[in-house]
Design an enzyme around this catalytic site. Structure first.
Site, mmCIF file in Angstrom:
data_model
loop_
_atom_site.group_PDB
_atom_site.id
_atom_site.type_symbol
_atom_site.label_atom_id
_atom_site.label_comp_id
_atom_site.label_asym_id
_atom_site.label_seq_id
_atom_site.Cartn_x
_atom_site.Cartn_y
_atom_site.Cartn_z
ATOM 1 N N GLN A 262 0.823 -1.207 0.000
ATOM 2 C CA GLN A 262 0.000 0.000 0.000
ATOM 3 C C GLN A 262 0.863 1.265 0.000
ATOM 4 O OE1 GLN A 262 -3.477 -0.339 -0.502
ATOM 5 N NE2 GLN A 262 -2.503 -2.305 -0.922
ATOM 6 N N HIS A 265 1.703 3.091 -3.363
ATOM 7 C CA HIS A 265 0.728 3.925 -4.062
ATOM 8 C C HIS A 265 1.163 5.383 -4.116
ATOM 9 C CE1 HIS A 265 -2.803 1.539 -5.101
ATOM 10 N NE2 HIS A 265 -2.628 0.846 -4.000
ATOM 11 N N GLU A 331 -9.267 2.211 5.889
ATOM 12 C CA GLU A 331 -9.781 1.853 4.563
ATOM 13 C C GLU A 331 -9.672 0.337 4.367
ATOM 14 O OE1 GLU A 331 -8.770 2.812 -0.144
ATOM 15 O OE2 GLU A 331 -7.234 3.097 1.400
ATOM 16 N N HIS A 332 -8.467 -0.186 4.575
ATOM 17 C CA HIS A 332 -8.215 -1.627 4.485
ATOM 18 C C HIS A 332 -7.765 -2.113 5.863
ATOM 19 C CE1 HIS A 332 -6.977 0.010 0.446
ATOM 20 N NE2 HIS A 332 -7.873 -0.887 0.068
ATOM 21 N N ASP A 365 -7.686 -5.474 -4.112
ATOM 22 C CA ASP A 365 -7.427 -4.448 -5.117
ATOM 23 C C ASP A 365 -7.764 -4.941 -6.521
ATOM 24 O OD1 ASP A 365 -6.575 -2.539 -3.336
ATOM 25 O OD2 ASP A 365 -4.447 -2.993 -3.557
ATOM 26 N N HIS A 424 -54.660 18.746 6.655
ATOM 27 C CA HIS A 424 -54.187 17.382 6.427
ATOM 28 C C HIS A 424 -55.332 16.390 6.628
ATOM 29 C CE1 HIS A 424 -50.222 19.151 6.521
ATOM 30 N NE2 HIS A 424 -49.627 17.963 6.405
#
Length: 437
Positions: A262, A265, A331-332, A365, A424
């Site tokens: 990761q 990235h 996230e992961h 991924d 109403h």
């Protein structure tokens, strides 16, 4: 990677929220940077997009809208093994996404009274695929397939123009678009692309969308925040992050490889290990040093792992590790322990969870069948990842016959009177006035 030792400390949730590692650039700072870019596109359309392409992508004079024939033609240069892998990804993701589409359901409230719950897709979606340090055909597929499975009829894709590809998006992005059947593609990147989707750009035939989705860096996430309310967004998916909960039973080489995967990235990517074993932490750090030195993007990895967003966190036990993870909202999340299922039961906040030593994030991924567009920056504590559900709106269809309405008249009149809204109640009574007279 720096080490944070939380052992022997009594920590509240508030303490943990302040202690977990985060990137230096906050969303608020990024929002202020992108707000003028979004406003410029809203006001000046194509001219603003071209200025931004020159400044940020170093591209000028290109066609902002990619010819549909060029999208299809790109497949001629796609290697057979890559095309096969992308096709496999599409098939697996279609299967995984189909489970996210709820069936229409009708509930009988009483005789002659029913409510039907249906899930209606939005009409048009703008899909964003990053194009900075790497190409992301997989992200194109993650977005497109989820929308298609949901039944969205109109899809547009944007990805940054590449100077080395004649001003077109990255070739691999075009391959994915062609395989997914997307022919409306734009060579537009960053905050400008998000703004173009939200406001439309008539000069290039780009109509506004209803929902904008797709991953990107912190500035793409910030642009989504700026346009949220004008359009729907999936989540503020910024720079990637991984948190691994592991104990001494885990394989340190597996954990190290996953942290590095990761980190490659982006320099701002976050890699975090939470463990109750100082000895294991040392073994992982040694593996990280050895592997990071020989990986292709070694410098990028070193920058990410040495940044304040990455850390090894030592805790007293796995229960505390779970509390740290939930405060972080990764996230992961990977779980590699002696009792993965016990740890999993305590997890409440994560974008996607990868259980066991043979379920690395990189599987998600690409080919797990799950979606890799996930919330980052702690937003997993209140937001979900992308899926077919992202593009669906629950709608209730109410149908009562005359007798069913009559059965509600008295209690409805009572409620309308209590709220001081007699009209109403009169709207119901009017349907029975002829009978009463």
């Amino acid at each position: 990677m720096r080490t944070t030792d939380l052992r022997g400390r009594e920590l509240t949730r508030g303490d943990l929220l302040s202690l977990v590692p985060r990137a230096a650039l906050g969303a608020d700072v990024a929002v202020e940077r992108v707000r003028p870019l979004v406003a410029a596109v809203a006001e000046r359309g194509e001219a603003a997009l071209r200025e931004q392409a020159l400044e940020y992508d170093r591209v000028e004079g290109h066609s902002l809208r990619v010819d549909a024939a060029a999208v299809v033609a790109s497949l001629a240069d796609c290697p057979d093994e890559v095309r096969s892998a992308l096709t496999e990804l599409i098939a697996r993701l279609r299967s995984g996404s189909a489970a996210q589409v709820p069936a229409q359901k009708t509930t009988e409230i009483g005789p002659g009274a029913r409510i039907t719950q249906r899930w209606q897709p939005v009409s048009r979606v703008g899909l964003y695929a990053p194009g900075g340090k790497a190409a992301y055909p997989s992200s194109v597929i993650m977005n497109a397939v989820a929308a298609q499975v949901a039944g969205v009829p109109s899809l547009a894709l944007a990805s940054p123009a590449q100077a080395d590809n004649g001003g077109l998006p990255h070739q691999a992005v075009l391959w994915a678009a062609a395989l997914c059947g997307i022919d409306e593609v734009y060579a537009i990147g960053g905050a400008g692309a998000i703004a173009a989707f939200a406001h439309g750009v008539p000069e290039i035939g780009l109509e506004p969308v209803d929902v904008v989705t797709g991953p990107g860096n912190v500035f793409v996430a910030a642009a989504k925040r700026v346009v949220s309310g004008i359009v729907g967004i999936d989540s503020e998916a910024g720079t990637t992050e991984i948190l691994v909960i592991a104990d001494g039973s885990a394989d340190p080489s597996f954990v190290a490889a996953d942290l590095i995967s990761q980190a490659e990235h982006d320099e701002a990517a976050a890699s975090v290990l939470v463990t109750d074993s100082a000895e294991f932490a040392g073994l992982v750090l040694a593996e990280v040093d050895a592997r990071a030195a020989v990986t292709l993007h070694a410098e990028r990895v070193r920058t990410a792992l040495s940044g304040q967003q990455s850390a090894v966190i030592l805790v007293d036990d796995l229960d505390t590790a779970v509390r740290v993870s939930n405060a972080y909202g990764p996230e992961h999340l990977e779980i590699q322990t002696r009792d993965d299922e016990r740890v999993l039961t305590g997890i409440t906040d994560a974008g996607a969870i990868f259980v066991g030593g043979y379920t690395p994030v990189s599987l998600g991924d690409y080919l797990a069948g799950s979606n890799h567009v996930l919330p980052t920056g702690g937003t997993a504590r209140f937001a979900s990842g992308l899926g077919a559900h992202t593009f669906l709106r629950p709608q209730q269809i109410i149908q009562y016959d005359r007798a069913a309405l009559a059965a509600t008249e008295a209690p409805l009149l009572a409620l309308a009177g209590a709220e001081g809204l007699p009209a109403h109640g009169e709207a119901v009574s009017a349907r029975f006035e002829q009978e009463g007279s």
